[in-house]
Scaffold this active site. Structure first.
Site, mmCIF file in Angstrom:
data_model
loop_
_atom_site.group_PDB
_atom_site.id
_atom_site.type_symbol
_atom_site.label_atom_id
_atom_site.label_comp_id
_atom_site.label_asym_id
_atom_site.label_seq_id
_atom_site.Cartn_x
_atom_site.Cartn_y
_atom_site.Cartn_z
ATOM 1 N N ASN A 18 0.830 -1.219 0.000
ATOM 2 C CA ASN A 18 0.000 0.000 0.000
ATOM 3 C C ASN A 18 0.856 1.258 0.000
ATOM 4 O O ASN A 18 0.496 2.256 -0.613
ATOM 5 C CB ASN A 18 -0.973 -0.025 1.178
ATOM 6 C CG ASN A 18 -2.100 -1.010 0.928
ATOM 7 O OD1 ASN A 18 -2.997 -0.740 0.153
ATOM 8 N ND2 ASN A 18 -1.990 -2.183 1.548
ATOM 9 N N MET A 107 0.467 -2.095 11.994
ATOM 10 C CA MET A 107 -0.155 -3.027 12.920
ATOM 11 C C MET A 107 0.231 -2.666 14.357
ATOM 12 O O MET A 107 0.849 -3.450 15.084
ATOM 13 C CB MET A 107 0.256 -4.465 12.565
ATOM 14 C CG MET A 107 -0.053 -4.849 11.124
ATOM 15 S SD MET A 107 -1.757 -4.548 10.623
ATOM 16 C CE MET A 107 -2.488 -6.078 11.152
ATOM 17 N N HIS A 129 -8.239 -0.272 6.462
ATOM 18 C CA HIS A 129 -8.660 -1.510 7.131
ATOM 19 C C HIS A 129 -9.350 -2.409 6.101
ATOM 20 O O HIS A 129 -10.257 -1.953 5.399
ATOM 21 C CB HIS A 129 -9.596 -1.207 8.295
ATOM 22 C CG HIS A 129 -9.990 -2.441 9.049
ATOM 23 N ND1 HIS A 129 -9.054 -3.280 9.629
ATOM 24 C CD2 HIS A 129 -11.197 -2.993 9.291
ATOM 25 C CE1 HIS A 129 -9.685 -4.298 10.196
ATOM 26 N NE2 HIS A 129 -10.971 -4.152 10.004
ATOM 27 N N ASP A 169 -9.597 0.421 14.375
ATOM 28 C CA ASP A 169 -10.296 0.263 13.101
ATOM 29 C C ASP A 169 -11.714 0.836 13.135
ATOM 30 O O ASP A 169 -12.635 0.311 12.504
ATOM 31 C CB ASP A 169 -10.315 -1.217 12.660
ATOM 32 C CG ASP A 169 -8.904 -1.726 12.407
ATOM 33 O OD1 ASP A 169 -8.077 -0.941 11.921
ATOM 34 O OD2 ASP A 169 -8.621 -2.900 12.727
HETATM 35 C C1 GAR Z 1 -3.234 -4.806 4.311
HETATM 36 O O1 GAR Z 1 -4.011 -5.903 3.944
HETATM 37 C C2 GAR Z 1 -4.015 -3.900 5.251
HETATM 38 O O2 GAR Z 1 -5.335 -3.801 4.921
HETATM 39 C C3 GAR Z 1 -3.807 -4.583 6.570
HETATM 40 O O3 GAR Z 1 -2.438 -4.956 6.520
HETATM 41 C C4 GAR Z 1 -2.064 -5.249 5.180
HETATM 42 C C5 GAR Z 1 -0.781 -4.509 4.844
HETATM 43 O O4 GAR Z 1 -0.290 -4.809 3.559
HETATM 44 N N1 GAR Z 1 -4.098 -3.687 7.648
HETATM 45 C C6 GAR Z 1 -4.829 -4.032 8.717
HETATM 46 O O5 GAR Z 1 -5.240 -5.147 8.896
HETATM 47 C C7 GAR Z 1 -5.083 -2.916 9.716
HETATM 48 N N2 GAR Z 1 -6.043 -3.340 10.685
HETATM 49 P P1 GAR Z 1 0.952 -4.017 2.943
HETATM 50 O O6 GAR Z 1 2.053 -4.001 4.006
HETATM 51 O O7 GAR Z 1 1.346 -4.798 1.733
HETATM 52 O O8 GAR Z 1 0.502 -2.636 2.601
#
Ligand code: GAR
Length: 216
Positions: A18, A107, A129, A169
């Site tokens: 992201n 996280m 989220h 969240d």
């Molecule tokens: C993503 O799926 C995001 O939605 C989740 O962590 C992942 C990070 O991916 N976030 C949560 O669950 C927050 N509660 P990335 O490191 O490839 O961006």
């Protein structure tokens, strides 16, 4: 959006796909007049740190462990000190002050020790989220939605970008998108579809908030 330049600080913990979507959006103009000036990770091994380095974005590693070691019997105190320092790094560090902080796979549960000074400085903070408002708060949201699809016939989950408040969240949604749950689909396949939605929505959420700032 007007001509002023917007600075983003991005908080990450892992792969950083992201973050990469935001880097690409700044480069392509999908996020006009915007640059990421700082990436902060609470995990040293987060691949997102490498993505930031490749894009020549300064990074900071800020980990809870040393605070836990200092307060072995008081996790709340450790979290408060960690969060206060996180705010200081953003507000008083050597990097430009952001207009917007984006939690992109961050996280770590933030407390008012972080949120209050950031709010007092007038800086917006948003989170990604992988679920719809009020659903599957916390970690493993995609797994839990997938399971509910398989076992409880839940028909859809989704992704949201929302304002950050002390509750995990939660906070007002800025943009949401539903994702259909398909019968018999593997968790991996669902994850892949959700990540693709995330990469578009995180850019759209940031764009909407920055557009709002531009109108002020
Ligand atoms: C993503 O799926 C995001 O939605 C989740 O962590 C992942 C990070 O991916 N976030 C949560 O669950 C927050 N509660 P990335 O490191 O490839 O961006």
């Amino acid at each position: 959006m007007p001509d002023r330049q917007y600075n983003l600080t991005v908080l990450i913990s892992g792969n950083g796909s992201n973050l990469q979507a935001l880097i690409d959006a700044c480069a392509s103009g999908a996020l006009p007049n915007t640059r990421i000036t700082h990436v902060i990770s609470n995990r040293i091994k987060a691949y997102g740190l490498e993505r930031a380095a490749k894009a020549s974005i300064p990074t900071t590693y800020h980990n809870l462990k040393s605070y836990k070691d200092k307060h072995p019997n008081a996790l709340d105190t450790a979290r408060e000190e960690y969060d206060a320092e996180l705010a200081k790094i953003i507000l008083e560090g050597q990097h430009p002050r952001p207009d917007l902080i984006v939690c992109a796979g961050w996280m770590h549960i933030v407390t008012p020790s972080f949120l209050s000074p950031i709010a007092a400085a007038g800086i917006k903070i948003i989170n990604l989220h992988p679920a719809l408002p009020g659903e599957f708060a916390g970690a493993h949201a995609i797994d839990r939605a997938w399971k509910a699809g398989q076992e409880e016939e839940l028909k859809r989950t989704g992704v949201m970008i929302h304002e950050v408040i002390a509750e995990v969240d939660a906070g007002d949604a800025i943009v949401t998108q539903e994702v259909e749950l398909r019968e018999g689909e593997s968790l991996d396949a669902l994850e892949e579809r959700i990540h693709a939605v995330e990469h578009g929505l995180i850019v759209e959420g940031a764009r909407r908030v920055l557009e709002g700032l531009g109108k002020k």
